[in-house]
Scaffold this motif. Sequence first.
Motif, PDB file in Angstrom:
ATOM      1  N   GLU A 124       0.824  -1.212   0.000  1.00  0.00           N
ATOM      2  CA  GLU A 124       0.000   0.000   0.000  1.00  0.00           C
ATOM      3  C   GLU A 124       0.859   1.263   0.000  1.00  0.00           C
ATOM      4  O   GLU A 124       0.554   2.237  -0.698  1.00  0.00           O
ATOM      5  N   THR A 125       1.948   1.252   0.787  1.00  0.00           N
ATOM      6  CA  THR A 125       2.764   2.458   0.959  1.00  0.00           C
ATOM      7  C   THR A 125       3.991   2.491   0.056  1.00  0.00           C
ATOM      8  O   THR A 125       4.556   3.571  -0.184  1.00  0.00           O
ATOM      9  N   GLY A 126       4.444   1.333  -0.417  1.00  0.00           N
ATOM     10  CA  GLY A 126       5.676   1.268  -1.190  1.00  0.00           C
ATOM     11  C   GLY A 126       6.929   1.319  -0.350  1.00  0.00           C
ATOM     12  O   GLY A 126       8.045   1.366  -0.889  1.00  0.00           O
ATOM     13  N   ARG A 127       6.792   1.299   0.978  1.00  0.00           N
ATOM     14  CA  ARG A 127       7.945   1.375   1.880  1.00  0.00           C
ATOM     15  C   ARG A 127       8.211   0.004   2.484  1.00  0.00           C
ATOM     16  O   ARG A 127       7.306  -0.627   3.040  1.00  0.00           O
ATOM     17  N   PHE A 129       9.298  -3.001   4.929  1.00  0.00           N
ATOM     18  CA  PHE A 129       9.167  -3.185   6.369  1.00  0.00           C
ATOM     19  C   PHE A 129      10.517  -2.968   7.048  1.00  0.00           C
ATOM     20  O   PHE A 129      11.575  -3.067   6.428  1.00  0.00           O
ATOM     21  N   TRP A 130      10.469  -2.739   8.355  1.00  0.00           N
ATOM     22  CA  TRP A 130      11.671  -2.375   9.113  1.00  0.00           C
ATOM     23  C   TRP A 130      12.787  -3.394   8.975  1.00  0.00           C
ATOM     24  O   TRP A 130      13.964  -3.040   8.867  1.00  0.00           O
ATOM     25  N   PHE A 131      12.443  -4.682   8.961  1.00  0.00           N
ATOM     26  CA  PHE A 131      13.482  -5.717   8.934  1.00  0.00           C
ATOM     27  C   PHE A 131      14.216  -5.728   7.608  1.00  0.00           C
ATOM     28  O   PHE A 131      15.437  -5.939   7.569  1.00  0.00           O
ATOM     29  N   ASP A 132      13.510  -5.502   6.504  1.00  0.00           N
ATOM     30  CA  ASP A 132      14.196  -5.445   5.212  1.00  0.00           C
ATOM     31  C   ASP A 132      15.072  -4.198   5.125  1.00  0.00           C
ATOM     32  O   ASP A 132      16.184  -4.240   4.567  1.00  0.00           O
ATOM     33  N   ARG A 133      14.615  -3.090   5.656  1.00  0.00           N
ATOM     34  CA  ARG A 133      15.429  -1.867   5.633  1.00  0.00           C
ATOM     35  C   ARG A 133      16.698  -2.038   6.474  1.00  0.00           C
ATOM     36  O   ARG A 133      17.766  -1.556   6.092  1.00  0.00           O
ATOM     37  N   VAL A 134      16.584  -2.720   7.599  1.00  0.00           N
ATOM     38  CA  VAL A 134      17.768  -2.975   8.419  1.00  0.00           C
ATOM     39  C   VAL A 134      18.736  -3.899   7.682  1.00  0.00           C
ATOM     40  O   VAL A 134      19.956  -3.655   7.656  1.00  0.00           O
ATOM     41  N   MET A 135      18.232  -4.958   7.085  1.00  0.00           N
ATOM     42  CA  MET A 135      19.122  -5.860   6.344  1.00  0.00           C
ATOM     43  C   MET A 135      19.811  -5.128   5.208  1.00  0.00           C
ATOM     44  O   MET A 135      21.016  -5.321   4.972  1.00  0.00           O
ATOM     45  N   ASN A 136      19.091  -4.270   4.495  1.00  0.00           N
ATOM     46  CA  ASN A 136      19.724  -3.480   3.435  1.00  0.00           C
ATOM     47  C   ASN A 136      20.859  -2.626   3.989  1.00  0.00           C
ATOM     48  O   ASN A 136      21.925  -2.500   3.388  1.00  0.00           O
ATOM     49  N   ALA A 137      20.616  -2.019   5.152  1.00  0.00           N
ATOM     50  CA  ALA A 137      21.572  -1.072   5.716  1.00  0.00           C
ATOM     51  C   ALA A 137      22.845  -1.734   6.221  1.00  0.00           C
ATOM     52  O   ALA A 137      23.871  -1.054   6.377  1.00  0.00           O
ATOM     53  N   LEU A 138      22.807  -3.042   6.473  1.00  0.00           N
ATOM     54  CA  LEU A 138      23.947  -3.722   7.077  1.00  0.00           C
ATOM     55  C   LEU A 138      24.755  -4.535   6.057  1.00  0.00           C
ATOM     56  O   LEU A 138      25.427  -5.493   6.404  1.00  0.00           O
ATOM     57  N   GLN A 139      24.707  -4.100   4.798  1.00  0.00           N
ATOM     58  CA  GLN A 139      25.426  -4.800   3.731  1.00  0.00           C
ATOM     59  C   GLN A 139      26.734  -4.130   3.346  1.00  0.00           C
ATOM     60  O   GLN A 139      27.437  -4.612   2.457  1.00  0.00           O
ATOM     61  N   ASP A 184       9.979   0.859  13.646  1.00  0.00           N
ATOM     62  CA  ASP A 184      10.313   1.678  12.481  1.00  0.00           C
ATOM     63  C   ASP A 184      11.306   2.767  12.848  1.00  0.00           C
ATOM     64  O   ASP A 184      12.271   3.020  12.108  1.00  0.00           O
ATOM     65  N   ALA A 185      11.087   3.427  13.974  1.00  0.00           N
ATOM     66  CA  ALA A 185      11.996   4.497  14.386  1.00  0.00           C
ATOM     67  C   ALA A 185      13.386   3.950  14.696  1.00  0.00           C
ATOM     68  O   ALA A 185      14.405   4.586  14.367  1.00  0.00           O
ATOM     69  N   LEU A 186      13.456   2.782  15.314  1.00  0.00           N
ATOM     70  CA  LEU A 186      14.751   2.188  15.604  1.00  0.00           C
ATOM     71  C   LEU A 186      15.465   1.762  14.318  1.00  0.00           C
ATOM     72  O   LEU A 186      16.691   1.907  14.207  1.00  0.00           O
ATOM     73  N   ALA A 187      14.711   1.260  13.361  1.00  0.00           N
ATOM     74  CA  ALA A 187      15.315   0.934  12.066  1.00  0.00           C
ATOM     75  C   ALA A 187      15.893   2.190  11.417  1.00  0.00           C
ATOM     76  O   ALA A 187      16.993   2.158  10.841  1.00  0.00           O
ATOM     77  N   ASP A 188      15.171   3.304  11.521  1.00  0.00           N
ATOM     78  CA  ASP A 188      15.675   4.556  10.960  1.00  0.00           C
ATOM     79  C   ASP A 188      16.970   4.990  11.651  1.00  0.00           C
ATOM     80  O   ASP A 188      17.874   5.545  11.015  1.00  0.00           O
ATOM     81  N   LYS A 189      17.080   4.748  12.958  1.00  0.00           N
ATOM     82  CA  LYS A 189      18.308   5.094  13.679  1.00  0.00           C
ATOM     83  C   LYS A 189      19.485   4.249  13.196  1.00  0.00           C
ATOM     84  O   LYS A 189      20.612   4.742  13.075  1.00  0.00           O
ATOM     85  N   MET A 207       6.927  -5.595  -3.622  1.00  0.00           N
ATOM     86  CA  MET A 207       6.341  -5.480  -4.957  1.00  0.00           C
ATOM     87  C   MET A 207       5.467  -4.233  -5.021  1.00  0.00           C
ATOM     88  O   MET A 207       4.933  -3.771  -4.005  1.00  0.00           O
ATOM     89  N   SER A 208       5.294  -3.708  -6.225  1.00  0.00           N
ATOM     90  CA  SER A 208       4.276  -2.686  -6.436  1.00  0.00           C
ATOM     91  C   SER A 208       2.911  -3.358  -6.543  1.00  0.00           C
ATOM     92  O   SER A 208       2.814  -4.580  -6.729  1.00  0.00           O
TER      93      SER A 208
END
Length: 324
Positions: A124-127, A129-139, A184-189, A207-208
């Motif tokens: 719905e949002t295109g954003r 989830f927190w866990f995928d964003r964290v995994m992306n950030a730790l590569q 979500d806020a902790l993932a952003d940190k 997915m879109s």
Amino acid sequence: MKAVLKRGALWALTTPPVYGLLRRRAFHGNPVTILCYHTLRPAREQLDAWTALSVDAFRAQIDLLRQDYDIVSLDDALAPTTSDRRRVVLTFDDGELGLYEHLLPIVRAEALPVTVYVATKQIETGRAFWFDRVMNALQSAGTTKIKLDGIGSWQIGPDRSKLRWAQIGPVLEALKAVNTRDRDALADKIIAQTGQETKGFTPLQPMSLPQLQELSAEPLVTIGSHTHSHELLDQISLDDAGASVARSRDLLQGWTGQEIRHFAYPNGNYTPDLMKMLYDLGFVSATILEDRHMAPDDPQQALPRIGIGRYDGTARFRLRMVGM
């Protein structure tokens, strides 16, 4: 030395005499097996995430499975059969982009039935989830240090592959233990401390909506619910859990035109009250994460699945298929 011993144990357990005994024990009564995947990525991409199985490994697993199993839809697996062939169901959680880019072509080419459990908020949002964003950030290459006050501090790297995943996993588990609304806020940190590294891999992302609709239009694809916001349902009120599940179901039915009859608990977390809630909402089945085959007396609102990920080589995969 530990790695050598582990490889030796895998070899010993998959030798024909030992593996034959394990198979006979595991397959007594011809049980159904349900496998849990998340997403796919090309083998050339350097993405240290257990959830992102390589396309080549997935194709090899399909070939291996078809030697001994009929790969069937979840509905067919739950129906009576007179066949003496073992049945296996392939399920995918979350709704990540790799299901459209890599799984859908395989489904079409291999006539492969699959079930995809979708958590709808990220669609719905295109954003992500927190866990995928964290995994992306730790590569990122090299060493990354992160700290979350009151929660913990970690060093990620410089190792890659399975060793890095062993470092990323505890970060994710720590965030699962905090309040749902804080993740979500902790993932952003974490992202603020590491940046967004995307060199050499396609970031984990949803997915879109048009991609989900194309995926769901394939007759071999069954769409199921995975909540709206990927909440761990045993950590929130029963009313909130019911609202999330109902919203996900209603959105998916509107988006895809499929009747949404199947559900997967995020992270496999469930309780008897949640099982009853899903039954009352009309779900035919709900799946958990428990590395074993279905038993005849398993309730349909808590069907076990065996998790399969990026670091399960052929020997490890064969052992998982016998419940080890």
